[in-house]
Enzyme design. Structure first.
Site, PDB file in Angstrom:
ATOM      1  N   LYS A 146     -19.557   6.174 -20.033  1.00 15.86           N
ATOM      2  CA  LYS A 146     -19.120   6.238 -18.637  1.00 15.86           C
ATOM      3  C   LYS A 146     -20.142   7.054 -17.867  1.00 15.86           C
ATOM      4  O   LYS A 146     -20.826   7.897 -18.447  1.00 15.86           O
ATOM      5  CB  LYS A 146     -17.746   6.933 -18.532  1.00 15.86           C
ATOM      6  CG  LYS A 146     -16.976   6.509 -17.319  1.00 15.86           C
ATOM      7  CD  LYS A 146     -16.421   5.115 -17.522  1.00 15.86           C
ATOM      8  CE  LYS A 146     -15.514   4.630 -16.458  1.00 15.86           C
ATOM      9  NZ  LYS A 146     -14.829   3.396 -16.856  1.00 15.86           N
ATOM     10  N   GLY A 158      -0.519   0.791  -6.228  1.00 20.51           N
ATOM     11  CA  GLY A 158      -1.948   0.573  -5.961  1.00 20.51           C
ATOM     12  C   GLY A 158      -2.172  -0.815  -5.394  1.00 20.51           C
ATOM     13  O   GLY A 158      -1.569  -1.796  -5.861  1.00 20.51           O
ATOM     14  N   GLY A 160      -5.530  -1.941  -4.710  1.00 18.48           N
ATOM     15  CA  GLY A 160      -6.978  -2.120  -4.757  1.00 18.48           C
ATOM     16  C   GLY A 160      -7.300  -3.339  -5.593  1.00 18.48           C
ATOM     17  O   GLY A 160      -6.492  -4.261  -5.708  1.00 18.48           O
ATOM     18  N   ASN A 161      -8.469  -3.348  -6.210  1.00 16.55           N
ATOM     19  CA  ASN A 161      -8.883  -4.505  -7.009  1.00 16.55           C
ATOM     20  C   ASN A 161      -7.837  -4.811  -8.085  1.00 16.55           C
ATOM     21  O   ASN A 161      -7.345  -5.943  -8.189  1.00 16.55           O
ATOM     22  CB  ASN A 161     -10.260  -4.222  -7.629  1.00 16.55           C
ATOM     23  CG  ASN A 161     -10.732  -5.363  -8.504  1.00 16.55           C
ATOM     24  OD1 ASN A 161     -10.224  -5.568  -9.597  1.00 16.55           O
ATOM     25  ND2 ASN A 161     -11.681  -6.139  -8.013  1.00 16.55           N
ATOM     26  N   ALA A 162      -7.462  -3.796  -8.863  1.00 16.31           N
ATOM     27  CA  ALA A 162      -6.537  -4.025  -9.974  1.00 16.31           C
ATOM     28  C   ALA A 162      -5.141  -4.390  -9.461  1.00 16.31           C
ATOM     29  O   ALA A 162      -4.553  -5.400  -9.863  1.00 16.31           O
ATOM     30  CB  ALA A 162      -6.484  -2.775 -10.859  1.00 16.31           C
ATOM     31  N   GLY A 163      -4.586  -3.577  -8.556  1.00 20.00           N
ATOM     32  CA  GLY A 163      -3.214  -3.772  -8.087  1.00 20.00           C
ATOM     33  C   GLY A 163      -3.028  -5.040  -7.270  1.00 20.00           C
ATOM     34  O   GLY A 163      -2.038  -5.749  -7.435  1.00 20.00           O
TER      35      GLY A 163
HETATM   36  P1  NAD Z   1      -9.470   0.627  -6.032  1.00 18.48           P
HETATM   37  O1  NAD Z   1     -10.223   1.778  -5.464  1.00 18.48           O
HETATM   38  O2  NAD Z   1      -9.868  -0.771  -5.671  1.00 18.48           O
HETATM   39  O3  NAD Z   1      -7.916   0.771  -5.648  1.00 18.48           O
HETATM   40  C1  NAD Z   1      -7.168   1.920  -5.870  1.00 18.48           C
HETATM   41  C2  NAD Z   1      -5.820   1.790  -5.160  1.00 18.48           C
HETATM   42  O4  NAD Z   1      -5.036   2.944  -5.459  1.00 18.48           O
HETATM   43  C3  NAD Z   1      -5.923   1.727  -3.645  1.00 18.48           C
HETATM   44  O5  NAD Z   1      -4.969   0.816  -3.154  1.00 18.48           O
HETATM   45  C4  NAD Z   1      -5.562   3.140  -3.215  1.00 18.48           C
HETATM   46  O6  NAD Z   1      -5.010   3.203  -1.881  1.00 18.48           O
HETATM   47  C5  NAD Z   1      -4.540   3.498  -4.253  1.00 18.48           C
HETATM   48  N1  NAD Z   1      -4.351   4.948  -4.408  1.00 18.48           N
HETATM   49  C6  NAD Z   1      -5.279   5.925  -4.349  1.00 18.48           C
HETATM   50  N2  NAD Z   1      -4.708   7.127  -4.487  1.00 18.48           N
HETATM   51  C7  NAD Z   1      -3.392   6.902  -4.660  1.00 18.48           C
HETATM   52  C8  NAD Z   1      -2.269   7.737  -4.857  1.00 18.48           C
HETATM   53  N3  NAD Z   1      -2.397   9.073  -4.872  1.00 18.48           N
HETATM   54  N4  NAD Z   1      -1.075   7.149  -5.043  1.00 18.48           N
HETATM   55  C9  NAD Z   1      -0.951   5.810  -4.999  1.00 18.48           C
HETATM   56  N5  NAD Z   1      -1.956   4.978  -4.795  1.00 18.48           N
HETATM   57  C10 NAD Z   1      -3.169   5.516  -4.617  1.00 18.48           C
HETATM   58  O7  NAD Z   1      -9.501   0.832  -7.590  1.00 18.48           O
HETATM   59  P2  NAD Z   1      -9.238  -0.263  -8.730  1.00 18.48           P
HETATM   60  O8  NAD Z   1     -10.534  -0.849  -9.134  1.00 18.48           O
HETATM   61  O9  NAD Z   1      -8.111  -1.126  -8.327  1.00 18.48           O
HETATM   62  O10 NAD Z   1      -8.780   0.697  -9.913  1.00 18.48           O
HETATM   63  C11 NAD Z   1      -7.445   1.217 -10.010  1.00 18.48           C
HETATM   64  C12 NAD Z   1      -7.240   1.769 -11.391  1.00 18.48           C
HETATM   65  O11 NAD Z   1      -7.487   0.744 -12.345  1.00 18.48           O
HETATM   66  C13 NAD Z   1      -8.177   2.930 -11.758  1.00 18.48           C
HETATM   67  O12 NAD Z   1      -7.494   3.808 -12.625  1.00 18.48           O
HETATM   68  C14 NAD Z   1      -9.279   2.230 -12.516  1.00 18.48           C
HETATM   69  O13 NAD Z   1      -9.957   3.099 -13.392  1.00 18.48           O
HETATM   70  C15 NAD Z   1      -8.475   1.182 -13.258  1.00 18.48           C
HETATM   71  N6  NAD Z   1      -9.310   0.064 -13.718  1.00 18.48           N
HETATM   72  C16 NAD Z   1      -9.849  -0.818 -12.827  1.00 18.48           C
HETATM   73  C17 NAD Z   1     -10.660  -1.835 -13.308  1.00 18.48           C
HETATM   74  C18 NAD Z   1     -11.225  -2.848 -12.362  1.00 18.48           C
HETATM   75  O14 NAD Z   1     -11.859  -3.799 -12.848  1.00 18.48           O
HETATM   76  N7  NAD Z   1     -11.039  -2.745 -11.072  1.00 18.48           N
HETATM   77  C19 NAD Z   1     -10.930  -1.946 -14.684  1.00 18.48           C
HETATM   78  C20 NAD Z   1     -10.352  -1.038 -15.568  1.00 18.48           C
HETATM   79  C21 NAD Z   1      -9.545  -0.020 -15.060  1.00 18.48           C
END
Ligand code: NAD
Length: 423
Positions: free
Chosen positions: A106, A218, A220-223
């Site tokens: 990482k 969430g 974001g990308n994942a949610g």
């Molecule tokens: P992102 O930045 O696209 O989205 C994050 C989301 O979480 C946003 O909607 C944000 O508003 C929300 N958020 C932030 N702080 C918050 C809080 N205190 N309470 C509630 N919601 C909150 O990130 P992502 O890529 O969607 O990643 C989210 C999680 O998934 C992370 O833990 C990341 O490590 C994990 N993850 C993502 C991927 C990927 O491919 N995107 C892969 C593996 C793991």
């Protein structure tokens, strides 16, 4: 006493639990408790106001017994070495559980990307690669995007590395734009992987996904993809979703267009409008009466102080580290099936692996092939975890899915180290 929330201590404690349960060799355990290599770099960057600002960055390569190390790069003001170490350990277990030929790594830079212009971001990204160039490579360590890093940033990084080695080296970084041989399907592969896991777990728990109620923390990308794919693939009813400012709950289900409108107009999904919709805080969202809970935002959301209030039967850890060890024990007692992050979100790294394989071979797959292969790997990882858990249960020892997944992953790394003569 306050619960320990240092992510690296949590990662070590999880490993210790698995090591004790599986009776892991003491020397193998000692090797696996610490990262193989920890790099800190200080990077001067000329900003748009002509001043030079020095940024601190990290790259942690945790273990490469099974292949080159693999893991994302995060740009975050609160980045710190313990988080990067923990995430590199989790990457090691994630790649091993998926049985792909990688170790874990990482990286991160302490910076506020929201306060930087595009030229500054490009300079910082290129400087980071110049300072780490000799320690990465398609056979050595392969970065990818993570929190606040994008395909564009990966493109600059790949270009900088290619300048160093004097030829195009597509396979040095994954998560690239498709124009420079990023992979079709990679963008939603994390959430897609979670869908395959959800399908298998629902089958096992006899949850009918067409009737199931789901809450997602969430957007974001994942949610966001977890929300759209749950609806599209299974017709599931996602009744709640949130972002950092708050969330919305509607027992009739949520509409994507209205969610995006709310986000555009009010800056948050909590501005969602419909007949039965009501605002819900991020804390309350976790405690809703739903069948499936998907934390997809940040770490340490389900803790010792709220785990008992979780009502879902199935918890899918799509975020990294959303459940603390104290909560883990409580959920285990409550018989909530809590599937660990390094299983549930492994679709992202498997998607990255597919991109790397295609880059190395110079032969590109159809998107359907991508998803079919992803499904096969994720379903197999789920099965290995559940089978391992069952093998302990059959011997009278009830272990959590997390410990079972750890045992599968750690055993593979330990065996690779053993045959290589590391202990
Ligand atoms: P992102 O930045 O696209 O989205 C994050 C989301 O979480 C946003 O909607 C944000 O508003 C929300 N958020 C932030 N702080 C918050 C809080 N205190 N309470 C509630 N919601 C909150 O990130 P992502 O890529 O969607 O990643 C989210 C999680 O998934 C992370 O833990 C990341 O490590 C994990 N993850 C993502 C991927 C990927 O491919 N995107 C892969 C593996 C793991």
């Amino acid at each position: 006493m306050a619960e320990e929330l240092n992510p690296f201590k949590i990662a070590q404690a999880q490993l210790d639990t698995a090591a004790e349960t599986m009776n892991l060799d003491r020397q193998a355990h000692a090797i696996l408790r610490e990262p193989m290599r920890t790099l800190t770099v200080n990077i001067p960057v000329r900003m748009s106001d002509k001043q030079v600002h020095t940024y601190t960055g990290f790259r942690v390569q945790y273990n490469d017994a099974r292949g080159p190390t693999k893991g994302g790069i995060r740009f975050h003001p609160q980045e710190n070495i313990d988080t990067v170490k923990a995430l590199s350990a989790w990457m090691t277990w994630k790649c091993s559980l998926a049985n792909i030929p990688y170790g874990g790594a990482k990286g991160g830079i302490i910076c506020d990307p929201k306060g930087m212009d595009e030229r500054e971001l490009e300079s910082l990204s290129r400087a980071y690669i110049r300072s780490l160039g000799r320690y990465i490579g398609p056979d050595v360590d392969i970065p990818a995007p993570d929190v606040y890093t994008t395909p564009q940033i990966m493109a600059w990084m790949m270009d900088e590395y290619s300048n160093i080695v004097r030829h195009n080296e597509w396979g040095v970084i994954t998560g690239k734009p498709v124009e420079i041989w990023g992979s079709e399907g990679r963008k939603d592969s994390t959430a897609m992987g979670a869908m395959y896991i959800m399908r298998e777990a629902a089958k096992m728990l006899k949850i009918d996904l067409k009737k199931a109620k789901i809450a997602v923390q969430g957007f974001g990308n994942a949610g966001m993809y977890a929300y759209t794919l749950s609806k599209k693939m299974f017709g599931a009813n996602v009744v709640a979703i949130s972002d950092s400012k708050g969330g919305v709950y509607d027992p009739d289900g949520l509409d994507l267009k209205k969610l995006n409108d709310a986000k555009d107009k009010t800056g948050s999904v909590d501005g969602y409008k419909s007949k039965n919709a009501e605002k819900v805080s991020n804390e309350k969202l976790l405690e809703l009466d739903v069948d499936i809970l998907i934390p997809a935002a940040i770490e340490n959301q389900v803790r010792g102080d709220n785990a008992d209030d979780i009502k879902a039967k199935l918890l899918l850890e799509l975020a990294n580290g959303p459940v603390t060890p104290e909560a883990d024990a409580i959920l285990h007692e409550k018989k909530v099936l809590d599937l660990p992050d390094f299983l549930v979100n492994s679709g992202g790294v498997v998607g990255s692996y597919f991109e790397w394989v295609q880059n190395i071979n110079g032969y590109y797959w159809e998107t359907d092939d991508f998803y079919a292969k992803l499904d096969k790997i994720l379903t197999k990882s789920f099965k290995s975890t559940i089978d391992m858990r069952k093998s302990y249960m059959d011997n009278g020892k009830r272990i959590s899915p997390r410990t079972a997944a750890y045992i599968v992953a750690v055993d593979r790394v330990a065996k690779a180290m053993k045959v290589r003569g590391w202990y």
